[in-house]
Design an enzyme around this catalytic site. Structure first.
Site, mmCIF file in Angstrom:
data_model
loop_
_atom_site.group_PDB
_atom_site.id
_atom_site.type_symbol
_atom_site.label_atom_id
_atom_site.label_comp_id
_atom_site.label_asym_id
_atom_site.label_seq_id
_atom_site.Cartn_x
_atom_site.Cartn_y
_atom_site.Cartn_z
ATOM 1 N N ASP A 32 -56.681 22.497 -13.155
ATOM 2 C CA ASP A 32 -55.984 23.585 -13.859
ATOM 3 C C ASP A 32 -56.949 24.183 -14.889
ATOM 4 O O ASP A 32 -57.759 23.460 -15.481
ATOM 5 C CB ASP A 32 -54.751 22.993 -14.575
ATOM 6 C CG ASP A 32 -53.733 24.053 -14.953
ATOM 7 O OD1 ASP A 32 -52.605 23.987 -14.447
ATOM 8 O OD2 ASP A 32 -54.054 24.952 -15.776
ATOM 9 N N LEU A 73 -50.517 25.237 -6.513
ATOM 10 C CA LEU A 73 -49.594 26.000 -7.372
ATOM 11 C C LEU A 73 -50.351 26.874 -8.368
ATOM 12 O O LEU A 73 -49.744 27.770 -8.968
ATOM 13 C CB LEU A 73 -48.684 25.051 -8.171
ATOM 14 C CG LEU A 73 -47.771 24.123 -7.399
ATOM 15 C CD1 LEU A 73 -48.238 22.695 -7.527
ATOM 16 C CD2 LEU A 73 -46.336 24.233 -7.885
ATOM 17 N N SER A 117 -43.914 33.344 -3.017
ATOM 18 C CA SER A 117 -42.845 33.907 -3.857
ATOM 19 C C SER A 117 -41.946 34.823 -3.045
ATOM 20 O O SER A 117 -42.373 35.446 -2.058
ATOM 21 C CB SER A 117 -43.515 34.702 -4.979
ATOM 22 O OG SER A 117 -42.663 35.688 -5.491
ATOM 23 N N TYR A 141 -48.637 41.328 -7.513
ATOM 24 C CA TYR A 141 -48.417 39.878 -7.433
ATOM 25 C C TYR A 141 -47.852 39.507 -6.056
ATOM 26 O O TYR A 141 -48.342 38.584 -5.389
ATOM 27 C CB TYR A 141 -47.465 39.460 -8.564
ATOM 28 C CG TYR A 141 -46.948 38.046 -8.496
ATOM 29 C CD1 TYR A 141 -47.743 36.963 -8.840
ATOM 30 C CD2 TYR A 141 -45.632 37.799 -8.102
ATOM 31 C CE1 TYR A 141 -47.241 35.665 -8.788
ATOM 32 C CE2 TYR A 141 -45.123 36.504 -8.052
ATOM 33 C CZ TYR A 141 -45.938 35.443 -8.394
ATOM 34 O OH TYR A 141 -45.441 34.162 -8.332
HETATM 35 N N1 LIG Z 1 -41.621 30.004 -11.762
HETATM 36 C C1 LIG Z 1 -41.160 30.779 -10.808
HETATM 37 O O1 LIG Z 1 -40.032 31.308 -10.895
HETATM 38 C C2 LIG Z 1 -41.972 31.020 -9.556
HETATM 39 C C3 LIG Z 1 -41.412 31.820 -8.544
HETATM 40 C C4 LIG Z 1 -42.166 32.066 -7.395
HETATM 41 C C5 LIG Z 1 -43.423 31.503 -7.248
HETATM 42 N N2 LIG Z 1 -43.946 30.747 -8.254
HETATM 43 C C6 LIG Z 1 -45.284 30.204 -8.065
HETATM 44 O O2 LIG Z 1 -45.265 28.806 -8.314
HETATM 45 C C7 LIG Z 1 -46.514 28.385 -8.878
HETATM 46 C C8 LIG Z 1 -46.282 27.641 -10.170
HETATM 47 O O3 LIG Z 1 -45.576 28.498 -11.058
HETATM 48 P P1 LIG Z 1 -45.151 28.060 -12.520
HETATM 49 O O4 LIG Z 1 -43.855 28.706 -12.812
HETATM 50 O O5 LIG Z 1 -45.290 26.589 -12.666
HETATM 51 O O6 LIG Z 1 -46.256 28.827 -13.353
HETATM 52 P P2 LIG Z 1 -47.217 28.312 -14.521
HETATM 53 O O7 LIG Z 1 -47.866 29.549 -15.047
HETATM 54 O O8 LIG Z 1 -46.474 27.440 -15.465
HETATM 55 O O9 LIG Z 1 -48.257 27.417 -13.731
HETATM 56 C C9 LIG Z 1 -49.436 27.919 -13.151
HETATM 57 C C10 LIG Z 1 -50.563 26.978 -13.530
HETATM 58 O O10 LIG Z 1 -51.756 27.417 -12.890
HETATM 59 C C11 LIG Z 1 -52.825 27.389 -13.844
HETATM 60 N N3 LIG Z 1 -53.814 28.381 -13.396
HETATM 61 C C12 LIG Z 1 -53.661 29.722 -13.349
HETATM 62 N N4 LIG Z 1 -54.754 30.302 -12.835
HETATM 63 C C13 LIG Z 1 -55.627 29.289 -12.545
HETATM 64 C C14 LIG Z 1 -56.938 29.243 -12.007
HETATM 65 N N5 LIG Z 1 -57.598 30.368 -11.650
HETATM 66 N N6 LIG Z 1 -57.538 28.048 -11.872
HETATM 67 C C15 LIG Z 1 -56.897 26.903 -12.233
HETATM 68 N N7 LIG Z 1 -55.651 26.890 -12.748
HETATM 69 C C16 LIG Z 1 -55.024 28.071 -12.903
HETATM 70 C C17 LIG Z 1 -52.179 27.697 -15.180
HETATM 71 O O11 LIG Z 1 -52.907 27.254 -16.294
HETATM 72 C C18 LIG Z 1 -50.842 26.960 -15.033
HETATM 73 O O12 LIG Z 1 -50.940 25.627 -15.481
HETATM 74 C C19 LIG Z 1 -47.344 29.651 -9.029
HETATM 75 O O13 LIG Z 1 -48.160 29.777 -7.892
HETATM 76 C C20 LIG Z 1 -46.311 30.754 -9.057
HETATM 77 O O14 LIG Z 1 -46.848 31.984 -8.636
HETATM 78 C C21 LIG Z 1 -43.254 30.488 -9.409
#
Ligand SMILES: NC(=O)c1ccc[n+]([C@@H]2O[C@H](COP(=O)([O-])OP(=O)(O)OC[C@H]3O[C@@H](n4cnc5c(N)ncnc54)[C@H](O)[C@@H]3O)[C@@H](O)[C@H]2O)c1
Length: 311
Positions: A32, A73, A117, A141
């Protein structure tokens, strides 16, 4: 005991997944860059590598040797930021997938779970939507999530076993209350806890499918339980339609706030979707997953947790 690489494991869903895997005595390595994730989210027992997975040089920092699966993720997870910085969104989301997939093949790691998503579908008048619906995203996105899914389809021809999980609106304890760019429930909750006027972007009649984080973790674990999935993509939602007005009322009730709490309506953006609800029959049939947590119960758990946090 299995060995998993969880990218984005310092974030909301990734940390919850990592905890669940560790509780079952699996080995977890988290990668991360801490852009939206936090060091304090990394569960005890997980190995942590701080790196930006969109950069080719980061691949050399990942441990070599076979993993039972990579759960990818890590992402720029905000639709709002994606609209402001489409190139950054593409680099973070598509770039990281394009580096990790060949890295997996090189390290004889074939199982690859990708968190996509519901935004891949774009604007549709149908609810609920199934996975055979055409994907015509209307946000950068959504376009980058769909591009990653499509690249993974091509990597499947090279021997990768990818499964894309199209998550709907995830909520629950651990969601970043300080991140005002991602998470409808967490954003509203943070304003309500601070006692500030609640800004609502777009119509109150818009609707979403809110799915509790532990149900999302169980969907990922169902996907992990098979070596390859019958389909490449699955919706992960509840199948229940909840309007923005209903979610605001439910949060106000859960916090015992007055029904006339001040709310400010702000014009919506072009990339915002009016409504989206998942048809979850495919994941139920093929991966034996069912959502367990009802919205009212999930919100109650989240509110209790949020009251203990500094907003
Ligand atoms: N939360 C939602 O409602 C939702 C809905 C659809 C899809 N998603 C997808 O689920 C996944 C997790 O979402 P979340 O809600 O936990 O988001 P989040 O932002 O809490 O988690 C994403 C993590 O990825 C890390 N990150 C971002 N870019 C990075 C990179 N280039 N290299 C390394 N680490 C990186 C961030 O620091 C963070 O810890 C994501 O892919 C998001 O697009 C989430």
């Amino acid at each position: 005991m299995a060995r998993y690489l969880v990218t984005g494991g310092a974030g909301f869903i990734g940390s919850c997944l990592s905890k669940s895997l560790l509780a079952d005595n699996h080995k977890v390595v988290i990668a991360d860059n801490l852009s939206t994730g936090k060091l304090s989210n990394i569960p005890k027992g997980a190995d942590f590598i701080e790196c930006d997975l969109s950069k080719p040089e980061s691949m050399a920092l990942l441990p070599t040797g076979r993993f039972d699966a990579v759960i990818h993720l890590a992402a720029q997870s905000s639709g709002y930021i994606g609209q402001k910085d489409p190139h950054g969104d593409m680099q973070g989301n598509v770039g990281s997938t394009m580096l990790l997939a060949p890295w997996c093949l090189k390290n004889e790691t074939f199982r690859f779970i990708y968190t996509s998503s519901m935004t891949v579908y774009g604007r549709k008048a149908i609810a609920p939507l199934d996975e055979d619906e055409t994907c015509t995203p209307v946000s950068y996105y959504g376009a980058s999530k769909l591009a990653s899914e499509n690249y993974l389809r091509v990597f499947a021809d090279e021997g990768l076993n990818p499964t894309s999980l199209r998550l709907y609106n995830v909520y629950g304890p651990g969601q970043n209350l300080g991140n005002i760019y991602q998470g409808m429930v967490s954003i509203y909750l943070a304003y309500l806890l601070k006692g500030e006027e609640l800004p609502v972007t777009g119509s109150f009649d818009r609707y979403r499918d809110f799915v509790f984080v532990e149900d999302v973790v169980s969907a990922i674990r169902c996907a992990l339980s098979v070596e390859s999935s019958p389909s490449l993509a699955y919706n992960v939602g509840t199948g229940v339609k909840t309007s923005v007005q209903e979610i605001i009322t439910a949060l106000i009730d859960a916090l015992d706030l007055p029904a006339d709490y001040p709310v400010q309506e702000i014009a919506g953006s072009k990339s915002d979707l009016f409504g989206s609800v998942a048809d979850v029959s495919r994941i139920a049939k093929e991966l034996n997953w069912r959502c367990e947590v009802k919205l009212q119960d999930g919100l109650q758990k989240m509110v209790e947790w949020a009251k203990t946090q500094d907003c």
